[in-house]
Design a protein around this motif. Structure first.
Motif, PDB file in Angstrom:
ATOM      1  N   ASP A  10      -5.482 -12.627  27.126  1.00  0.00           N
ATOM      2  CA  ASP A  10      -5.052 -13.449  28.234  1.00  0.00           C
ATOM      3  C   ASP A  10      -6.094 -14.265  29.174  1.00  0.00           C
ATOM      4  OD1 ASP A  10      -5.395 -11.369  29.961  1.00  0.00           O
ATOM      5  OD2 ASP A  10      -3.351 -11.480  30.800  1.00  0.00           O
TER       6      ASP A  10
ATOM      7  N   ASN B  65      -1.030  -2.824  34.809  1.00  0.00           N
ATOM      8  CA  ASN B  65      -0.565  -4.074  34.422  1.00  0.00           C
ATOM      9  C   ASN B  65       1.181  -4.115  34.811  1.00  0.00           C
ATOM     10  OD1 ASN B  65      -2.573  -5.550  33.728  1.00  0.00           O
ATOM     11  ND2 ASN B  65      -2.545  -4.730  31.557  1.00  0.00           N
TER      12      ASN B  65
ATOM     13  N   TYR C  68      -1.623  -9.289  23.887  1.00  0.00           N
ATOM     14  CA  TYR C  68      -1.648 -10.513  24.644  1.00  0.00           C
ATOM     15  C   TYR C  68      -2.574 -10.261  25.801  1.00  0.00           C
ATOM     16  CZ  TYR C  68       0.872 -13.936  27.358  1.00  0.00           C
ATOM     17  OH  TYR C  68       1.309 -15.089  28.237  1.00  0.00           O
ATOM     18  N   LYS C  69      -2.784  -9.121  26.453  1.00  0.00           N
ATOM     19  CA  LYS C  69      -3.201  -8.625  27.506  1.00  0.00           C
ATOM     20  C   LYS C  69      -4.857  -8.771  27.257  1.00  0.00           C
ATOM     21  CE  LYS C  69      -2.435  -8.192  31.070  1.00  0.00           C
ATOM     22  NZ  LYS C  69      -2.323  -9.281  32.196  1.00  0.00           N
ATOM     23  N   LYS C  70      -5.289  -8.278  25.772  1.00  0.00           N
ATOM     24  CA  LYS C  70      -6.577  -8.617  25.739  1.00  0.00           C
ATOM     25  C   LYS C  70      -7.013  -9.899  25.662  1.00  0.00           C
ATOM     26  CE  LYS C  70      -9.208  -6.874  21.794  1.00  0.00           C
ATOM     27  NZ  LYS C  70      -9.063  -6.640  20.370  1.00  0.00           N
TER      28      LYS C  70
ATOM     29  N   TYR D 298       1.942  -6.820  23.345  1.00  0.00           N
ATOM     30  CA  TYR D 298       1.751  -6.742  24.770  1.00  0.00           C
ATOM     31  C   TYR D 298       0.002  -6.474  24.856  1.00  0.00           C
ATOM     32  CZ  TYR D 298       1.671  -6.036  29.652  1.00  0.00           C
ATOM     33  OH  TYR D 298       1.444  -5.939  31.055  1.00  0.00           O
ATOM     34  N   SER D 299      -0.040  -5.557  24.272  1.00  0.00           N
ATOM     35  CA  SER D 299      -1.418  -5.166  24.285  1.00  0.00           C
ATOM     36  C   SER D 299      -2.527  -6.347  23.969  1.00  0.00           C
ATOM     37  CB  SER D 299      -1.984  -3.977  23.387  1.00  0.00           C
ATOM     38  OG  SER D 299      -1.020  -2.855  23.711  1.00  0.00           O
TER      39      SER D 299
ATOM     40  N   GLU E 244       1.584 -12.651  31.404  1.00  0.00           N
ATOM     41  CA  GLU E 244       2.733 -12.330  30.622  1.00  0.00           C
ATOM     42  C   GLU E 244       3.996 -12.749  31.363  1.00  0.00           C
ATOM     43  OE1 GLU E 244       0.629 -10.241  32.056  1.00  0.00           O
ATOM     44  OE2 GLU E 244       0.994  -8.534  32.512  1.00  0.00           O
TER      45      GLU E 244
ATOM     46  N   SER F 216       0.201 -16.061  21.928  1.00  0.00           N
ATOM     47  CA  SER F 216      -1.267 -15.803  22.354  1.00  0.00           C
ATOM     48  C   SER F 216      -2.187 -16.440  21.027  1.00  0.00           C
ATOM     49  CB  SER F 216      -1.917 -14.448  22.665  1.00  0.00           C
ATOM     50  OG  SER F 216      -1.075 -13.437  21.877  1.00  0.00           O
TER      51      SER F 216
ATOM     52  N   ARG G  88     -10.742  -4.908  34.023  1.00  0.00           N
ATOM     53  CA  ARG G  88      -9.505  -4.983  33.113  1.00  0.00           C
ATOM     54  C   ARG G  88      -8.623  -3.854  33.429  1.00  0.00           C
ATOM     55  NH1 ARG G  88      -8.781  -7.924  29.474  1.00  0.00           N
ATOM     56  NH2 ARG G  88     -10.225  -8.697  28.406  1.00  0.00           N
TER      57      ARG G  88
ATOM     58  N   PRO H  75      -0.104 -12.995  36.797  1.00  0.00           N
ATOM     59  CA  PRO H  75      -0.144 -12.285  35.676  1.00  0.00           C
ATOM     60  C   PRO H  75       0.364 -13.061  34.355  1.00  0.00           C
ATOM     61  CG  PRO H  75       0.842 -10.873  37.323  1.00  0.00           C
ATOM     62  CD  PRO H  75       0.692 -12.384  37.763  1.00  0.00           C
TER      63      PRO H  75
END
Lengths: 275, 298
Positions: free
Chosen positions: A268, A17, A264-266, A261-262, A120, A179, A11, A118
């Motif tokens: 994705d 990121n 989404y990254k969690k 964003y956080s 995003e 997401s 992670r 990536p």
């Protein structure tokens, strides 16, 4: 052995990121360019449609609301088409991005199962495509405004700030809804009516002077209203925006972006498991 | 000298105890008493272990530089999932993957292609997706186009291509941009016999460089025999056998013809039996009439 081991499922931190994203700016650019190209390649008029679309829709709306329903602009007798166009240009950036955001990942899911990139970037590309449409609509708006005697003024320097705040908020919402849309497919059905309600709560087609009571209060706390109203004050009335209010909404927009964003990254890494 | 001295090298792909669980959609329905919020929360995380299907169960192995490792297994044994976990496309539920060096994946020949764009634009887009710079791709652009035998169609949108042309372009694109470590799923050759020979040759060239490594999933044992130096046999998410190409492939072939086929055969026969009984039991007039009319028709 060279020390270039890749821990495949590590992670990344927030900064890592962003750095990775910056490293892939080529991809963002090429992908956006080709997507716009692919949208218009088969049409006889091609990219001209980016300019014609806002013209047509605003003509229809100003006919319906301005002429049939008789909505008037009370402050200084601004022609309704100018009043309407200056609002809808800013509004459409929000609507086109947010209302379709649930489909962004779903439409790229096939690619996501085959190529590693990536995730995003899918959202950012979709946003950038709409920014291009926005710029085209802005040009159309300027032509109509100038034709009606509203020339560019010194306050135009604030326009990028307003659009920046709006963009931060939009991208944050897009991260969040796109997401969510993977896990709960119903989002798409809910998003459309919500965005429509937002449209009427943002004062795009009527001035705030026309409403009283609760609706007026809702308008005032709605970030989109402030963004649209600030934009209008600049292009129609040559006045600077309300900086205090914009400052508050800048913070709100930043919070939306960072949480979106956080989130989404969690999520994705699990997108491809939810085909 | 081709593949014997792997012991003194460090592995380039290390997979440790990979387990991958998938949620089953049929069990994802909301239960009647469950509130919509707790359902949604559960929906978005795979917290309930009993609803899960184990696609990979504690898989560990290593691959050394210069090796071409084939992965075999019956349908649904977790081969593709394994490759996706290894390349980082999907997250393992537990376990760890370390890869030393840059790596690429090839899961479908016409997957990344955008049908509305021309062949040339697709090459640029693909390069950007893989993180290859514009200058690098322009250097090998002509080589890619020539190898694909597409000719002037390169300026036409991909949607006008035949499926053979599409996979030729995809294949050419991939073999010319292969990094040191490759993961390949079911896409060993494309096009007609002569093109397929070209593909094999290209793979052989690639593997002649002993720093390069390949992991291949395929059902074609001929192709695996030609390319691979070692085989991993995956069955129901577990490594059933690992070792020399001929040895594993023979065992696998035996297993397939012996077990799987008979099992499938049994299944089909059981199904037929069931249907026949059902028909007999429910033997409605309608069915009979239909049968009779069919017979008289004949």
């Amino acid at each position: 052995m060279k020390n270039n081991s890749i821990q495949v499922h590590k992670r990344n931190t927030f900064i890592e990121n962003l750095r990775e994203l910056w490293g892939r700016r080529d991809l963002i650019w090429v992908w956006t360019k080709f997507n716009i190209h692919a949208n218009y390649i088969d049409k006889e008029l091609g990219l001209v449609w980016i300019f014609l679309n806002p013209l047509f829709t605003s003509a229809v709306y100003s006919l319906v609301f301005g002429d049939f329903l008789g909505v008037r602009e009370p402050r200084g007798g601004v022609p309704f088409i100018c009043f309407y166009l200056s609002g809808i240009v800013v509004w459409h950036l929000f609507q086109d991005n947010v209302a379709g955001s649930n489909r962004i990942i779903l439409s790229d899911l096939n690619l996501m199962t085959q190529v590693r990139y990536p995730r995003e970037i899918s959202v950012l590309v979709s946003f950038l495509e709409q920014i291009v449409s926005f710029l085209a609509a802005f040009v159309v708006m300027m032509i109509v405004l100038i034709a009606n005697g509203y020339l560019p003024n010194n306050n135009y320097v604030y326009i990028p700030i307003i659009i920046l705040i709006e963009s931060l908020m939009i991208i944050g919402l897009m991260f969040f809804f796109s997401s969510m849309g993977v896990f709960i497919r119903d989002i798409g059905e809910i998003l459309q009516p919500i965005v429509r309600i937002f449209f009427f709560m943002s004062g795009v087609i009527f001035p705030i002077e026309n409403v009283q009571g609760v609706i007026r209060d809702i308008l005032l706390v709605n970030p989109m209203f402030t963004i649209i109203d600030s934009f209008r004050r600049i292009v129609l009335y040559d006045k600077p925006p309300d900086f205090q209010l914009l400052g508050i909404f800048f913070i709100v927009a930043s919070i939306i972006l960072v949480t979106g964003y956080s989130y989404y990254k969690k999520k994705d890494a699990t997108f491809v498991d939810h085909l | 000298m081709t593949n014997t001295n792997t012991e003194n090298k460090e592995p380039v792909i290390i997979a440790e105890h990979i387990t991958k669980l998938f949620p089953l959609r049929s069990q994802r329905k909301r239960k009647k008493r469950e509130s919509i919020f707790s359902y949604l929360r559960k929906e978005m995380s795979f917290s309930k272990k009993e609803d899960l299907f184990k696609a990979l169960d504690d898989v560990s192995f290593m691959v050394y530089p210069g090796e071409a490792v084939g992965i075999v297994g019956s349908n649904g044994s977790g081969k593709s999932t394994l490759l996706r976990v290894l390349t980082g496309i999907t997250q393992p539920s537990s376990g760890n993957v370390v890869i030393k060096g840059s790596y690429g994946e090839l899961f479908s020949l016409n997957g990344p292609l955008n049908k509305d764009l021309t062949g040339r634009q697709n090459i640029y887009l693909y390069a950007a997706l893989k993180g290859i710079s514009k200058r690098e791709i322009e250097e090998i652009m002509n080589e890619i186009i020539n190898f694909s035998e597409i000719g002037r169609f390169i300026e036409e949108p991909v949607k006008t291509y035949s499926s053979g042309m599409r996979s030729r372009l995809g294949f050419s694109l991939i073999v010319h941009t292969m990094p040191k470590i490759m993961f390949i799923d079911e896409a060993l050759s494309a096009g007609d016999a002569s093109f397929s020979r070209k593909c094999d040759q290209k793979f052989a060239e690639y593997l002649q460089d002993h720093t390069k490594t390949m992991l291949i999933v395929s059902h074609s044992s001929n192709a695996l025999k030609r390319i691979c130096s070692r085989i991993i046999w995956l069955e129901r998410g577990v490594i059933k056998m690992e070792g020399e190409v001929d040895e594993v492939l023979t065992a696998y072939a035996e297993y397939m013809s012996d077990f799987s086929l008979r099992k499938a055969d049994r299944k089909v026969r059981r199904q037929e039996e069931k249907e026949r009984r059902k028909r007999e039991r429910k033997g409605s007039n309608k069915r009979k009439k239909m049968d009779e009319s069919e017979k008289s028709g004949n």
